[in-house]
Every structure is written in C-alpha cells, then in structure tokens.
Motif scaffolding. Structure first.
Motif, short mmCIF file in Angstrom:
data_model
loop_
_atom_site.label_atom_id
_atom_site.label_comp_id
_atom_site.label_asym_id
_atom_site.label_seq_id
_atom_site.Cartn_x
_atom_site.Cartn_y
_atom_site.Cartn_z
N ALA A 631 0.83 -1.21 0.00
CA ALA A 631 0.00 0.00 0.00
C ALA A 631 0.85 1.25 0.00
O ALA A 631 0.53 2.26 -0.65
CB ALA A 631 -0.93 -0.03 1.21
N TYR A 632 1.98 1.19 0.73
CA TYR A 632 2.89 2.34 0.77
C TYR A 632 3.66 2.49 -0.54
O TYR A 632 3.86 3.58 -1.06
CB TYR A 632 3.86 2.17 1.94
N GLY A 633 4.11 1.36 -1.08
CA GLY A 633 4.83 1.37 -2.35
C GLY A 633 6.14 0.62 -2.29
O GLY A 633 6.98 0.91 -1.42
N PHE A 634 6.29 -0.38 -3.18
CA PHE A 634 7.57 -1.06 -3.34
C PHE A 634 8.46 -0.21 -4.24
O PHE A 634 8.04 0.23 -5.31
CB PHE A 634 7.38 -2.43 -4.00
N SER A 635 9.71 0.02 -3.80
CA SER A 635 10.66 0.75 -4.63
C SER A 635 11.43 -0.22 -5.51
O SER A 635 11.54 -1.40 -5.17
CB SER A 635 11.63 1.54 -3.75
N PRO A 636 11.99 0.25 -6.63
CA PRO A 636 12.82 -0.63 -7.44
C PRO A 636 13.98 -1.24 -6.65
O PRO A 636 14.33 -2.40 -6.84
CB PRO A 636 13.33 0.30 -8.55
N SER A 637 14.57 -0.44 -5.72
CA SER A 637 15.71 -0.98 -4.94
C SER A 637 15.24 -2.08 -4.00
O SER A 637 15.97 -3.05 -3.75
CB SER A 637 16.40 0.14 -4.16
N ALA A 638 13.99 -1.99 -3.44
CA ALA A 638 13.46 -3.05 -2.58
C ALA A 638 13.28 -4.33 -3.37
O ALA A 638 13.61 -5.43 -2.90
CB ALA A 638 12.14 -2.61 -1.96
N LEU A 639 12.76 -4.19 -4.59
CA LEU A 639 12.54 -5.38 -5.42
C LEU A 639 13.86 -6.01 -5.86
O LEU A 639 13.98 -7.23 -5.92
CB LEU A 639 11.68 -5.01 -6.63
N THR A 640 14.86 -5.19 -6.19
CA THR A 640 16.17 -5.77 -6.57
C THR A 640 16.85 -6.40 -5.36
O THR A 640 17.62 -7.36 -5.50
CB THR A 640 17.09 -4.70 -7.19
N THR A 641 16.57 -5.90 -4.14
CA THR A 641 17.08 -6.55 -2.92
C THR A 641 16.50 -7.96 -2.80
O THR A 641 17.21 -8.90 -2.47
CB THR A 641 16.72 -5.73 -1.67
N TYR A 642 15.20 -8.09 -3.12
CA TYR A 642 14.58 -9.42 -3.09
C TYR A 642 15.21 -10.34 -4.13
O TYR A 642 15.46 -11.51 -3.86
CB TYR A 642 13.08 -9.29 -3.33
N ILE A 643 15.47 -9.78 -5.31
CA ILE A 643 16.07 -10.60 -6.37
C ILE A 643 17.46 -11.07 -5.95
O ILE A 643 17.85 -12.22 -6.19
CB ILE A 643 16.15 -9.79 -7.69
N ARG A 644 18.22 -10.18 -5.29
CA ARG A 644 19.57 -10.55 -4.84
C ARG A 644 19.51 -11.67 -3.80
O ARG A 644 20.23 -12.65 -3.90
CB ARG A 644 20.29 -9.33 -4.26
N ASN A 645 18.66 -11.48 -2.77
CA ASN A 645 18.51 -12.50 -1.73
C ASN A 645 17.23 -12.21 -0.94
O ASN A 645 17.15 -11.19 -0.25
CB ASN A 645 19.72 -12.51 -0.80
N PRO A 646 16.23 -13.08 -1.03
CA PRO A 646 14.98 -12.85 -0.30
C PRO A 646 15.17 -12.64 1.19
O PRO A 646 14.40 -11.93 1.83
CB PRO A 646 14.17 -14.12 -0.59
N ILE A 647 16.22 -13.26 1.77
CA ILE A 647 16.46 -13.09 3.21
C ILE A 647 16.83 -11.65 3.53
O ILE A 647 16.42 -11.10 4.55
CB ILE A 647 17.57 -14.07 3.69
N ASP A 648 17.63 -11.02 2.66
CA ASP A 648 17.98 -9.60 2.86
C ASP A 648 16.72 -8.74 2.82
O ASP A 648 16.57 -7.80 3.61
CB ASP A 648 18.96 -9.15 1.78
N PHE A 649 15.84 -9.03 1.87
CA PHE A 649 14.56 -8.30 1.77
C PHE A 649 13.75 -8.48 3.05
O PHE A 649 13.21 -7.52 3.60
CB PHE A 649 13.78 -8.80 0.55
N TYR A 650 13.68 -9.72 3.54
CA TYR A 650 12.92 -10.03 4.74
C TYR A 650 13.46 -9.24 5.95
O TYR A 650 12.70 -8.66 6.73
CB TYR A 650 12.99 -11.53 4.99
N GLN A 651 14.78 -9.24 6.09
CA GLN A 651 15.38 -8.57 7.25
C GLN A 651 15.25 -7.06 7.17
O GLN A 651 14.98 -6.40 8.18
CB GLN A 651 16.86 -8.98 7.36
N LYS A 652 15.43 -6.51 5.98
CA LYS A 652 15.44 -5.05 5.84
C LYS A 652 14.03 -4.45 5.78
O LYS A 652 13.74 -3.45 6.46
CB LYS A 652 16.22 -4.67 4.59
#
Length: 906
Positions: A631-652
């Motif tokens: 609802a707030y908005g996924f940023s391109p950098s958030a999505l590329t963080t997920y692509i790099r490693n989902p665990i990094d996305f989860y933690q951050k």
C-alpha cells in the motif's frame, strides 16, 4: 600424604634437640609456609618457632642490603651509563629498549661470580672481530658500536659502586655480595643450625654459599631427587644435583651425607595424557576430570598451569562439586578492564590535535566502568557523534552533555591542558580515586582500581626522582614495563582445597593428584629464546646457563611433580591456528616410551555443516507487513534486494533491520552518491523545461565547485573534508560532474540540430499494479534522477557513481530479469519507464538507461532487448507488457503466503 617436606622435618627433628635455633632456607615463601604448617603438626609442645627464610631473605640477612626492583635498577643503570658515556649517551627512551637486556646480563655475571673486567674485555674483542665493516677503515657508526662494548667494564663498575655506597643491590649483586660475606656470616651465627631444603639448579654464588655452610658443619643441604634420575647419566632431571654430588668436595669426603635419594618415581602411577583442542578445551577437560574426585581427593590435588593465561577459562570451567579453591598465582593486571581504560586515556592524551578523535571518545564512553560512573548522557553523546558525523570533537562539546558535578571527573580523564607527565599522572590518580568511590557494590573492580592507583603513585615518584622521564610516551613505556610484572592476588587457604598454581609454585610441594595443562613444546620447556647480549659460545666458556640448562630446569620440575604423585593427567593443545606450537612436549614423548602410555584424544565436537538454506515462513503478521508495504509502495531498490537474496529483503523491509548508524571518518560510497545526486539536482534545476544551451552548461560547470562544497557541508556534516582521503573524494566528485558537463557540451556540439531539453529532476514516480491474486492494488514507487528529451527521444536516466557497463543493461531472457541480480540495473530503469509511461502520455520514442560516472566514455547507456536478432532500445508497448508480466510474477512470489522467504545460494 607424606612428602618431601615431612621427610626433611623428620630428619631435622631426629638430629636437633633445640629446633628453635634452626633456620630453614627454601626456594620460596610459599614453600616456607607449608614447612611451618607441617612442623607445627609434628611438634605438639609449645616452643619458639624456628626461622624460615626464602633464598631472597637469606641473602638479605647475609648482606644487610636492600634489593632494588627491576625498574629502580634500570634508572640507576642509566645514571651510570650517562656518567661514563657522557655526551654520547642515548636518550632514556632509546636506552630503555636495550637497558633491560644489559641489566639481565649483569645479573647473570654476578650470580655466577664472573670477573666482569675480564669477561667484558673478552666480549669487546669478540664484537671487534665480528663487526660488519668489511674494510680496515671503520665508519663512525662502527666506531661508536665498538666503543660501547669497550665501555661496559666502566659502566658496570660505576653502576655497582654507586649501589654499594647506598647499600642497594639488584639480585645478581646481592648474590655476589652474599657469596663474599657468607663465611663471616656463618662465624657470627655459630649458635644457629641452617637447613637448605629443596633446591635444584644453583648458580655459582649459591653453590659457594651452600658449600661454605657444609664446610662449617653448621647445617645441611637436603636435596629432593629420585634415584631414577640421579643414577641415569643422560636424564636431565638429575643434571644439576648429579653434578653437585660428584664434584662438591664435601660430598667427596662424606658421600654418605648426601640427603635425600628417593625411589618413588618407579612406583605404579595412573598417568593419562589428553590431546585437546584450544585452551577452552583444556579448561573443560580439567573440569571433567575434577568431577570424578571427592572432597578428600580434591584437598590433595593440584592443577598446574604452564600457561597462566588459562586461569580465567579454568575458573569458569570448574565443576559444581568444587566449592572452594586456592589460587597461588595472581590475575595479571594487564588482563583487567582497568588496563584497557588506561590505554584509552593514554591514546587520548597522545593525540596531536587539541580535539578528540571520535574512536577514542567512543571507546571511552562505551567502556563498562565509565558507563557505571557516568550518567546516561553518555548515550546521548554517542548518538550525537554518530548522527552529526563528528570525527573530531571538542572537550566543550563533551561537557555539554553532562551535569556540572561530572565535569571534574571528565576533565581528569580527558583534559589536554597537561604541562608535564607528572600532571598527567596526578590527573589519572584523581580519576582512579573517583572511580574507586563509585564501585562500592563491585569489590573486585574496586581492587583493580586500587592496584592501578598504587602503580601510578609509584610512577609519580619516578617522575619526581628522574627529570629525564619528561614525556607522556616515556611514562607510557615505564607503565607498560611495570604492568607486565604486576598481578592481583587471590585470597584463600594455602593448605586445603583444590590448588590452582603455576609450575614454580610447586617447588618442594607434593600432591597425590596432579593435573598439568599446556604440556606443549615451546611452553614446557620454553625453547631457545633468550634475552642477552652474550653469545652462546661465551656463555659456554664461562659456565653461564644456556637453553640446555634452562630446559633441564623445566625437566626437573616436571618429573619432580610426577615423582610422588599417584594420579597424573597431562593435557596438551593440538590446535595449530594460534601463535603457539600445537606439538606435544618432548616430556610426553619420553613418558610414552618409558611407560607405554596411550594418548587420549579428546573428541572435539564439530557441528555438522548445515547445507539447508535459511527459510522464514510468511506468517499472518508477515503477510500484513507485506500488504502494508504494497500500500505504501515497493521501490525498485526493494525489489532488486529481493532478487539478490529474499532473506535480505525479509530482514530489511519486513523486520525493519537497518545498519547501525556509524561515524563516517572516510566518505562512504552511498554518501558520495548522495552528494553527487544532490549537486546535480541543484545545478540543473534552473534550466528545467527548457532546452540546454552551451551558455547554460558553462554556467553549471563554473558553479560545480561551490555547489559540491555546499552539499558536503549539508550531507557530510561536521566531518573533516579538507584533508586526507576525504579531500581526494571531494575532488573526485567535482571531477565527475565537470566531466559530465563536458560530455553534454560535446553532445550539443555534434551537429547544429542536436538538442537536450530537461523535463524533470529527481522526479517522483508511482504506478498501481492490479492482478487476480491481489486483494488490493500494489503500488510501485520511486524517483527518477533525470528525464529529458534528446532530439525526439525521451530519456529516463539513472545516475550511477559506480561502474556500469552497456552489457549490464541488455536483456535476452525475461525470466532472468527477476531471478538474476546481474540484471538489476536493467530492472531498475525498466521500473522507472513503466511508472512514467503508466501515468504520462508520451508521443516521442522512450528509452531508459544509465549514466555511469566511472564509465563516462560510454555516455548514456540505454536498456536493450535482445531476444531476437536485432537489439531493441525503445520502450515499446510490447516491451512494457513483457516487463509487466515479469513484474507481476515477482510480486506474486513475494505476496504468496505459501512460499517462505528462502535464502539464495551464493
């Protein structure tokens, strides 16, 4: 158990009717205390106790001289050195680097009663022969070097003469004087009987003392040696005593008076050898061994530590069945938390600037004892240093955060208006007194503080006595020199309970159960290291001890421990990762051959390497967090963080774990990027919605320096930017921007028709994504660095201060775009193009790409689709549809409650 001391007491009681007139001389005070205890148990009647002396006390009784500490002797030696060498004398801070070695050699020469004039002349001649000058004409350096060796007899004579005038002596001189006066001493004390007990390796002075005693028929020397070692001509445990028995005139005349030859070593013994990993492993193994002992056995057990740094681990590993323990060694002061605090204060005082370096201030504020002393304002100051990026801090800034009643303590610790080392030491002692007053609930810490208070009071006396102790670095040298030899003693009963001790504390004492740790080559024995100016051949020629004699001393102590013991556990460290040897001691090898003992390899638990990747399920709380992010908005950098490693996305982004805010002493890459982006925005903003001209670009170029300086002040705050690597970074950022403008000028000047029109800078973009699997639309949001129109093509540009290659923006397989981080740059610019084109009607062709400041020669690098044979750079509806499909697939994976966050293999 009945040991060597009991044997000596029985011998003396059978021989003497007036025990009160006896004097017992032992290697240490601890051994003397045990003799007093055993003597009291053997004599039921009340009588005057006999005198019990350590060897040092015996020397003092003979010479009536006061023994100097090594530090005091060093200063006296420097005075003698200066009086001989005069103008050529080196400063004290240079002298201290070799003065201790010279003092050690003087000690050896005196203890072995060597003629100093003859010896130093011999040594000087050797140095003259061995000097490194290849020609007959000696250089000035060589001449000074050889002159020093010729002056050693004079230095020694002045040094010893001065001490004797004041009735002072270092240990070696005390031995020489005692050897000279012992005959007179025994004549004056004819009413006394002297018993020398438990000695092994004697220097020449001690040999003369004891032989004079035997010749006077006023006492006896009682040895502790086993028949197995004495009669074996090759066994080093009997090296010294065998020589005395065979060469002393008294024993040649009265061979039956040689006492005592024991025969306990050959008795049956339960000997176990443990191969253990690391010091902690040794401590745990000792703890496991001790659990098998009852209270009676523990009272007759000694844990002997060859490496005394094992003490803390050993105390933590003691089992619950041990309620009391006696520790004969002290905890080295250098290992206490106060030592770390003092080092910080020395570092602060030796800073060259009037301000404080942030790392020292943070270390000071984080120190647990300082946190006990000061209020919570220290945490606020730490936060201020980190948020304001304060690399150098004023004292006034520090004081602002604390109450006025805390200022005196802070001034004592941090004040830099120090006029002399004496004043610095006075400040330290005041600070230590203040700390001591605040530690009423922590008696151990309070004792540590008191020990350091005494140490600095001694240093204060030295600064008053010796004017050349005139710099703080020199005081620090002396502080470290004294600190190495100081320890905090533990209180306990020396005669009962489990004993934790060092090897030298075992002299004369016997235990049924012995546990010996760190039985490694290089520790037991210690090896060939020596601190001496005297070459090996010269030592051999004059009978001075070499590494062989030192090894024999260790051999004697080791085998004497085993001599009367019934149960022996030997542990050695097999870990080769540290500085120490992982090789078992030669003593263990010898025991294996003698007694056919099997080494017990301690099974070290090594946890299995987990091959399973980390997984975190999407619980209802996690799903709510994902929905809130959508609802707030996924940023391109958030999505590329997920692509790099989902665990990094989860933690951050799910857990909200962020990197700790730290001081940037040197400009970080992300801060550098922020400054470049902000500078570009400010420089180009006046030319929005118009076509750039050469005049506009020249104006931008002229204002780059001022704008970058301004942004450094705003973004990098109070950190120093006018020196070191930060100044270089600042120059690089200006060069980057200047090169970009130069490139834009070249683009405009390619042809008369080329134009560039700025549409937006730092443009906020967003778009809603709907799909059948989504209950609510997901927002995609971001900020495009620049949008312009080049001729007839609209360009969505992302600036990168790192290096980007054209190949990083080429996509051949749309499936890889959302699974391989290699395509993150392409994914990012496509996100910007998608959001822009979803909300803006564009008639011109559209491209999206990157300008890389580390690859400016490539210019503007646009995204390219290379699925087919022909590369496609324009963002067409078909390209946009393919990207949307890939984007929806990625979002479906993120929001799917059935799919956990799974760590990506590297």
């Amino acid at each position: 158990m009945s040991g060597f001391i009991n044997q000596c007491i029985a011998y003396v009681l059978a021989k003497e009717t007036e025990i009160s007139s006896c004097v017992f001389i032992l290697p240490s005070k601890r051994a003397g205390n045990f003799l007093k205890k055993e003597l009291a148990e053997e004599i039921p009647d009340t009588l005057y106790a006999p005198e019990v002396w350590s060897i040092e006390e015996f020397l003092h009784e003979i010479t009536a001289m006061q023994e100097l500490s090594s530090t005091q002797a060093l200063f006296k030696l420097y005075e003698a050195y200066c009086s001989v060498v005069k103008k050529e004398a080196e400063a004290f801070d240079v002298f201290i680097t070799w003065g201790q070695t010279l003092l050690h050699d003087f000690n050896e020469i005196d203890r072995y009663l060597i003629n100093p004039e003859e010896f130093f002349t011999y040594l000087s001649n050797i140095q003259d022969i061995n000097h490194w000058a290849l020609t007959s004409n000696k250089t000035t350096l060589v001449k000074k070097y050889l002159e020093f060796w010729k002056q050693l007899p004079a230095i020694y004579n002045v040094f010893t003469t001065n001490l004797l005038k004041e009735k002072l002596a270092y240990q070696g001189l005390m031995y020489r004087q005692a050897a000279a006066k012992c005959a007179h001493f025994f004549k004056e004390n004819k009413e006394k009987r002297f018993y020398v007990i438990g000695f092994n390796a004697l220097n020449d002075a001690e040999q003369q003392l004891f032989q004079t005693l035997l010749a006077s028929e006023q006492g006896d020397v009682l040895w502790d040696i086993d028949k197995a070692f004495l009669e074996d001509p090759y066994h080093d445990a009997g090296l010294f005593i065998r020589k005395y028995k065979n060469t002393w005139a008294y024993y040649q005349q009265y061979p039956d008076r040689f006492k005592f030859i024991d025969s306990s070593y050959k008795n049956t013994k339960n000997i176990k050898i443990y191969e253990v990993s690391k010091n902690v492993g040794q401590a745990k193994q000792v703890g496991e061994i001790l659990t098998k002992f009852d209270a009676e056995q523990l009272a007759n057990t000694a844990v002997v530590m060859n490496d005394e740094s094992l003490l803390t681990s050993m105390l933590n590993a003691l089992p619950e069945n041990i309620t009391e323990v006696n520790i004969t060694m002290g905890l080295p002061l250098v290992e206490t938390p106060i030592a770390a605090l003092i080092e910080i204060l020395f570092d602060i005082q030796q800073e060259k600037k009037d301000t404080y370096y942030y790392k020292n201030i943070l270390a000071f504020l984080h120190h647990p004892i300082i946190q006990r002393k000061l209020s919570s304002a220290g945490d606020k100051l730490i936060k201020e240093i980190q948020e304001e990026n304060l690399v150098f801090i004023e004292l006034s800034t520090v004081l602002e955060f604390f109450e006025p009643d805390e200022h005196p303590f802070l001034n004592f610790c941090l004040g830099k208006n120090i006029s002399s080392p004496k004043q610095f030491i006075q400040h330290l002692t005041e600070a230590l007194l203040a700390l001591k007053a605040s530690l009423s609930d922590a008696p151990v810490l309070k004792e540590y503080v008191f020990q350091f208070y005494q140490l600095f009071n001694q240093l204060l006396v030295l600064t008053e006595q010796y004017p050349y102790l005139d710099t703080i670095p020199l005081v620090r040298l002396m502080y470290k020199e004294q600190l190495q030899s100081l320890s905090v003693d533990f209180k306990g009963s020396p005669f009962k309970n489990l004993q934790l001790m060092g090897m030298l504390e075992t002299r004369v004492l016997d235990y049924e159960n012995v546990i010996l740790t760190s039985v490694n080559e290089g520790i037991l024995p210690s090896g060939k290291s020596q601190n001496s100016f005297i070459p090996y051949d010269l030592k051999k020629a004059y009978g001075l001890p070499t590494y062989r004699e030192k090894d024999a001393i260790y051999t004697y102590h080791f085998y004497r421990l085993l001599q009367r013991a019934k149960s022996v556990s030997l542990l050695f460290n097999n870990d080769a990762s540290g500085m120490q040897s992982s090789e078992k001691s030669r003593f263990i090898t010898q025991l294996e051959l003698e007694r056919n003992i099997e080494i017990i390899t301690n099974p070290v638990y090594v946890p299995p390497i987990k091959t399973d990747l980390k997984q975190f399920p999407k619980t209802p709380e996690v799903i709510k967090r994902i929905e809130a992010l959508g609802a707030y908005g996924f940023s391109p950098s958030a999505l590329t963080t997920y692509i790099r490693n989902p665990i990094d996305f989860y933690q951050k982004y799910i857990l909200g774990i962020r990197e700790e805010n730290t001081v940037e002493e040197h400009l970080a890459a992300n801060t550098f990027g922020t400054i470049v982006h902000e500078s570009l925005e400010q420089l180009y903003t006046p030319f929005l919605n118009k076509k750039l001209t050469e005049r506009d670009l020249l104006w931008i170029k002229e204002n780059i320096a001022n704008e970058v300086d301004k942004q450094y002040q705003l973004v990098y705050k109070k950190a120093p930017v006018q020196e070191g690597i930060n100044l270089i970074s600042k120059s690089i950022s200006k060069r980057y921007l200047s090169n970009l403008v130069i490139q834009e000028l070249q683009v405009l000047n390619q042809t008369e028709t080329d134009t560039v029109k700025l549409i937006a800078l730092e443009a906020p973009l967003e778009a809603n994504i709907t799909a059948s699997f989504l209950a609510n639309p997901i927002k995609l949001k971001g900020t495009a660095d620049r949008i312009d129109v080049y001729n007839t093509t609209l360009r969505i540009i992302d600036y990168k201060t790192g290096k980007v290659l054209p190949s990083d923006l080429v996509v051949k397989d749309w499936g890889l775009l959302i699974t391989d981080y290699k395509y993150s740059k392409a994914f990012q610019v496509l996100c910007y193009a998608y959001m822009y084109l979803k909300t803006t009607q564009v008639e011109a062709g559209v491209t999206a790409g990157v300008i890389s400041f580390k690859n400016l020669k490539s210019g503007y690098m646009a995204f390219e689709n290379k699925e087919g044979k022909e590369a496609e750079a324009l963002i067409t509806p078909a390209i946009l549809a393919k990207f949307e499909q890939a984007l929806v697939t990625l979002l479906q994976e993120i929001v799917n409650p059935e799919l956990p966050f799974i760590e990506k293999e590297v």
